[in-house]
Design a protein around this motif. Structure first.
Motif, PDB file in Angstrom:
ATOM      1  N   ARG A 171      18.940 -63.417   0.583  1.00 23.27           N
ATOM      2  CA  ARG A 171      17.650 -63.942   1.063  1.00 23.27           C
ATOM      3  C   ARG A 171      16.824 -62.817   1.694  1.00 23.27           C
ATOM      4  N   ALA A 172      17.481 -61.951   2.438  1.00 21.52           N
ATOM      5  CA  ALA A 172      16.760 -60.839   3.077  1.00 21.52           C
ATOM      6  C   ALA A 172      16.238 -59.845   2.038  1.00 21.52           C
ATOM      7  N   MET A 173      16.995 -59.662   0.945  1.00 24.43           N
ATOM      8  CA  MET A 173      16.605 -58.674  -0.060  1.00 24.43           C
ATOM      9  C   MET A 173      15.641 -59.233  -1.103  1.00 24.43           C
ATOM     10  N   LEU A 174      15.837 -60.491  -1.484  1.00 18.45           N
ATOM     11  CA  LEU A 174      15.060 -61.061  -2.586  1.00 18.45           C
ATOM     12  C   LEU A 174      14.012 -62.065  -2.143  1.00 18.45           C
ATOM     13  N   GLY A 175      14.190 -62.630  -0.944  1.00 10.84           N
ATOM     14  CA  GLY A 175      13.301 -63.697  -0.511  1.00 10.84           C
ATOM     15  C   GLY A 175      13.794 -65.044  -1.006  1.00 10.84           C
ATOM     16  N   ASP A 176      12.904 -66.035  -0.962  1.00  6.90           N
ATOM     17  CA  ASP A 176      13.255 -67.392  -1.359  1.00  6.90           C
ATOM     18  C   ASP A 176      13.084 -67.539  -2.867  1.00  6.90           C
ATOM     19  N   THR A 177      14.192 -67.546  -3.597  1.00  6.76           N
ATOM     20  CA  THR A 177      14.105 -67.643  -5.058  1.00  6.76           C
ATOM     21  C   THR A 177      13.574 -68.998  -5.514  1.00  6.76           C
ATOM     22  N   ALA A 178      13.818 -70.049  -4.733  1.00  6.86           N
ATOM     23  CA  ALA A 178      13.344 -71.388  -5.105  1.00  6.86           C
ATOM     24  C   ALA A 178      11.820 -71.429  -5.185  1.00  6.86           C
ATOM     25  N   ARG A 179      11.149 -70.615  -4.400  1.00  8.56           N
ATOM     26  CA  ARG A 179       9.682 -70.586  -4.388  1.00  8.56           C
ATOM     27  C   ARG A 179       9.136 -70.163  -5.748  1.00  8.56           C
ATOM     28  N   LEU A 180       9.957 -69.430  -6.505  1.00 12.03           N
ATOM     29  CA  LEU A 180       9.553 -68.966  -7.826  1.00 12.03           C
ATOM     30  C   LEU A 180      10.149 -69.815  -8.953  1.00 12.03           C
ATOM     31  N   PHE A 216      14.296 -59.972 -11.523  1.00 11.40           N
ATOM     32  CA  PHE A 216      13.665 -60.723 -10.448  1.00 11.40           C
ATOM     33  C   PHE A 216      12.335 -60.090 -10.041  1.00 11.40           C
ATOM     34  N   ALA A 217      12.254 -58.762 -10.078  1.00  8.32           N
ATOM     35  CA  ALA A 217      10.986 -58.086  -9.768  1.00  8.32           C
ATOM     36  C   ALA A 217       9.921 -58.451 -10.802  1.00  8.32           C
ATOM     37  N   LYS A 218      10.329 -58.610 -12.075  1.00  8.61           N
ATOM     38  CA  LYS A 218       9.389 -59.012 -13.114  1.00  8.61           C
ATOM     39  C   LYS A 218       8.910 -60.449 -12.895  1.00  8.61           C
ATOM     40  N   ILE A 219       9.791 -61.299 -12.360  1.00 11.02           N
ATOM     41  CA  ILE A 219       9.399 -62.673 -12.056  1.00 11.02           C
ATOM     42  C   ILE A 219       8.402 -62.690 -10.903  1.00 11.02           C
ATOM     43  N   LYS A 220       8.676 -61.914  -9.875  1.00 16.02           N
ATOM     44  CA  LYS A 220       7.785 -61.867  -8.713  1.00 16.02           C
ATOM     45  C   LYS A 220       6.409 -61.308  -9.082  1.00 16.02           C
ATOM     46  N   SER A 221       6.376 -60.355 -10.020  1.00 18.97           N
ATOM     47  CA  SER A 221       5.098 -59.756 -10.412  1.00 18.97           C
ATOM     48  C   SER A 221       4.306 -60.629 -11.379  1.00 18.97           C
ATOM     49  N   GLU A 268      19.077 -73.894 -12.109  1.00 20.31           N
ATOM     50  CA  GLU A 268      19.776 -73.828 -10.820  1.00 20.31           C
ATOM     51  C   GLU A 268      20.795 -72.708 -10.934  1.00 20.31           C
ATOM     52  N   VAL A 269      20.490 -71.570 -10.324  1.00 17.62           N
ATOM     53  CA  VAL A 269      21.328 -70.398 -10.532  1.00 17.62           C
ATOM     54  C   VAL A 269      21.279 -69.514  -9.295  1.00 17.62           C
ATOM     55  N   HIS A 270      22.403 -68.889  -9.012  1.00 19.03           N
ATOM     56  CA  HIS A 270      22.453 -67.907  -7.930  1.00 19.03           C
ATOM     57  C   HIS A 270      22.035 -66.549  -8.477  1.00 19.03           C
ATOM     58  N   VAL A 271      20.969 -66.004  -7.933  1.00 15.68           N
ATOM     59  CA  VAL A 271      20.553 -64.647  -8.255  1.00 15.68           C
ATOM     60  C   VAL A 271      20.929 -63.760  -7.077  1.00 15.68           C
ATOM     61  N   LEU A 272      21.774 -62.764  -7.325  1.00 12.10           N
ATOM     62  CA  LEU A 272      22.207 -61.840  -6.283  1.00 12.10           C
ATOM     63  C   LEU A 272      21.869 -60.417  -6.706  1.00 12.10           C
ATOM     64  N   PRO A 273      21.533 -59.542  -5.763  1.00  7.35           N
ATOM     65  CA  PRO A 273      21.364 -58.132  -6.110  1.00  7.35           C
ATOM     66  C   PRO A 273      22.682 -57.571  -6.629  1.00  7.35           C
ATOM     67  N   ARG A 274      22.614 -56.605  -7.529  1.00  7.37           N
ATOM     68  CA  ARG A 274      23.855 -56.020  -8.040  1.00  7.37           C
ATOM     69  C   ARG A 274      24.595 -55.266  -6.943  1.00  7.37           C
ATOM     70  N   GLU A 275      23.839 -54.726  -5.974  1.00  9.79           N
ATOM     71  CA  GLU A 275      24.449 -53.991  -4.868  1.00  9.79           C
ATOM     72  C   GLU A 275      23.892 -54.488  -3.542  1.00  9.79           C
ATOM     73  N   MET A 276      24.753 -54.559  -2.535  1.00 11.49           N
ATOM     74  CA  MET A 276      24.380 -54.965  -1.182  1.00 11.49           C
ATOM     75  C   MET A 276      25.002 -54.004  -0.181  1.00 11.49           C
ATOM     76  N   LEU A 277      24.231 -53.583   0.787  1.00 10.75           N
ATOM     77  CA  LEU A 277      24.732 -52.743   1.889  1.00 10.75           C
ATOM     78  C   LEU A 277      25.447 -51.490   1.370  1.00 10.75           C
ATOM     79  N   GLY A 278      24.949 -50.945   0.275  1.00 15.40           N
ATOM     80  CA  GLY A 278      25.532 -49.732  -0.273  1.00 15.40           C
ATOM     81  C   GLY A 278      26.777 -49.938  -1.106  1.00 15.40           C
ATOM     82  N   LEU A 279      27.180 -51.189  -1.300  1.00 17.25           N
ATOM     83  CA  LEU A 279      28.361 -51.498  -2.116  1.00 17.25           C
ATOM     84  C   LEU A 279      27.951 -52.412  -3.257  1.00 17.25           C
ATOM     85  N   SER A 280      28.775 -52.450  -4.316  1.00 15.29           N
ATOM     86  CA  SER A 280      28.526 -53.456  -5.343  1.00 15.29           C
ATOM     87  C   SER A 280      28.727 -54.835  -4.725  1.00 15.29           C
ATOM     88  N   THR A 281      27.933 -55.793  -5.153  1.00 13.78           N
ATOM     89  CA  THR A 281      28.043 -57.150  -4.604  1.00 13.78           C
ATOM     90  C   THR A 281      29.444 -57.710  -4.816  1.00 13.78           C
TER      91      THR A 281
END
Length: 345
Positions: A237-246, A273-278, A199-212
């Motif tokens: 969610r918009a950038m990574l999708g539903d992480t729970a699905r994986l 996360f891209a390696k998990i999706k692939s 149970e973990v929050h996965v966030l992109p390192r950068e969002m909207l051109g800024l660091s998260t």
């Protein structure tokens, strides 16, 4: 200046006129530098041979800061202007060494604190130490002030897994992991995902051109934590999708609220996360037991592995040596004595 005030066959007692700081990591260095700028000397006790020993001895080769450098610099001295946005491990260590040199910080190395207690009659802290890795050679330091700067990651967490001791392959904690080259061509099981199991929050390192992190700090100037969390999760969610699905279920609390409540930091993704999706990295539930090289999981499936890497995190060691009334420590005492700079990486 410090002065030896008593000596016996087993223990030397030393008076320290300024604060005693336990730990020569980023927090301890920052405190010592700020005190020195105010004309206050201090004594840093460090159990290893190095400043920032966690960074120097227990981190992997390719590590870099996951937050922009401006959020990780120590007080009174910025990073060099030619450093990248996300400095490497080697650059961060070089920065810390330059920081210590600039402020004339010289820790007392190879001193492990084994007991620290406040004497209410003397109104003094009694800090007992032992030469690291040895029995005997005890030195007790005495001061009016004690600062715990050992951080949240002092001791590796070793999980109790049925059959782990009998695993026939390689087992190591991430504190001993340096590079993936040693595991080339092998089937590797990594136990742990981020700071809180599956149970973990996965966030992109950068969002909207800024660091998260930078975006979070900006939004918190105008919005409450729960609203900022909602915004971060919507963008994630918009950038990574539903992480729970994986298989990566998100906690009930948002990432910033969870950090505030439990100290658990969200995972800032830079490619995993891209390696998990692939499918290059597969997610499995908790382990039921291990037999030989076979690992059986809770949902019933089993697989064979050549190596197990325990990415199960660290814990503070302060409760092991700091002896105070817990109610006192958890409120007033924590804010006065346990000083920590959170350097995220």
């Amino acid at each position: 200046m410090d002065a030896v005030v008593a000596r016996s066959e087993r223990c030397t007692c030393i008076w320290v006129s300024g604060p005693i700081i336990v730990g020569a990591g980023p927090s301890g260095l920052a405190v010592a530098a700020c005190l020195k700028e105010k004309g206050i000397g201090s004594l840093i006790l460090e159990r290893s041979n190095y400043i920032a020993s966690l960074w120097q001895l227990k981190t992997y080769d390719r590590l870099s800061l996951h937050l922009p450098r401006q959020f990780c610099e120590l007080p009174l001295m910025p990073f060099p202007s030619d450093y990248p946005i996300y400095p490497s491990k080697q650059q961060f260590i070089a920065y810390l060494e330059s920081y210590a040199a600039r402020f004339g910080i010289r820790p007392t190395y190879n001193r492990t604190v084994v007991h620290a207690e406040y004497d209410e009659q003397l109104l003094l802290w009694l800090v007992k130490t032992r030469a690291s890795g040895k029995m005997g050679d005890e030195v007790e330091y005495v001061s009016r002030w004690l600062i715990a700067a050992t951080g949240e990651n002092a001791e590796a967490v070793q999980p109790a897994i049925d059959g782990l001791q009998e695993f026939e392959g390689t087992v190591l904690h991430t504190s001993a992991y340096k590079s993936g080259s040693a595991f080339a061509g092998k089937r590797v099981l990594v136990v742990g995902c981020g700071n809180s199991g599956m149970e973990v929050h996965v966030l992109p390192r950068e969002m909207l051109g800024l660091s998260t992190f930078g975006l979070s700090m900006l939004l918190l100037k105008w919005l409450p934590v729960h609203v900022v969390d909602r915004i971060l999760l919507l963008i994630a969610r918009a950038m990574l999708g539903d992480t729970a699905r994986l298989g990566l279920k998100r906690p009930t609390f948002g990432p910033l609220e969870l950090k505030s409540l439990s100290g658990k930091t969200p995972v800032l993704d830079i490619g995993t996360f891209a390696k998990i999706k692939s499918g290059d990295i597969k997610i499995r539930p908790a382990i039921r037991h291990i037999s030989g090289r076979e690992v059986k999981f809770l949902e019933g499936q089993s697989e064979e592995f050549d190596a197990i890497v325990l990415a199960t995190g660290y814990r503070s060691n302060v409760p092991c040596w700091l002896k105070v009334i817990w109610m006192f420590y958890s409120s007033t005492y924590a804010s006065v004595v346990h000083y920590t700079i959170n350097v995220f990486y």
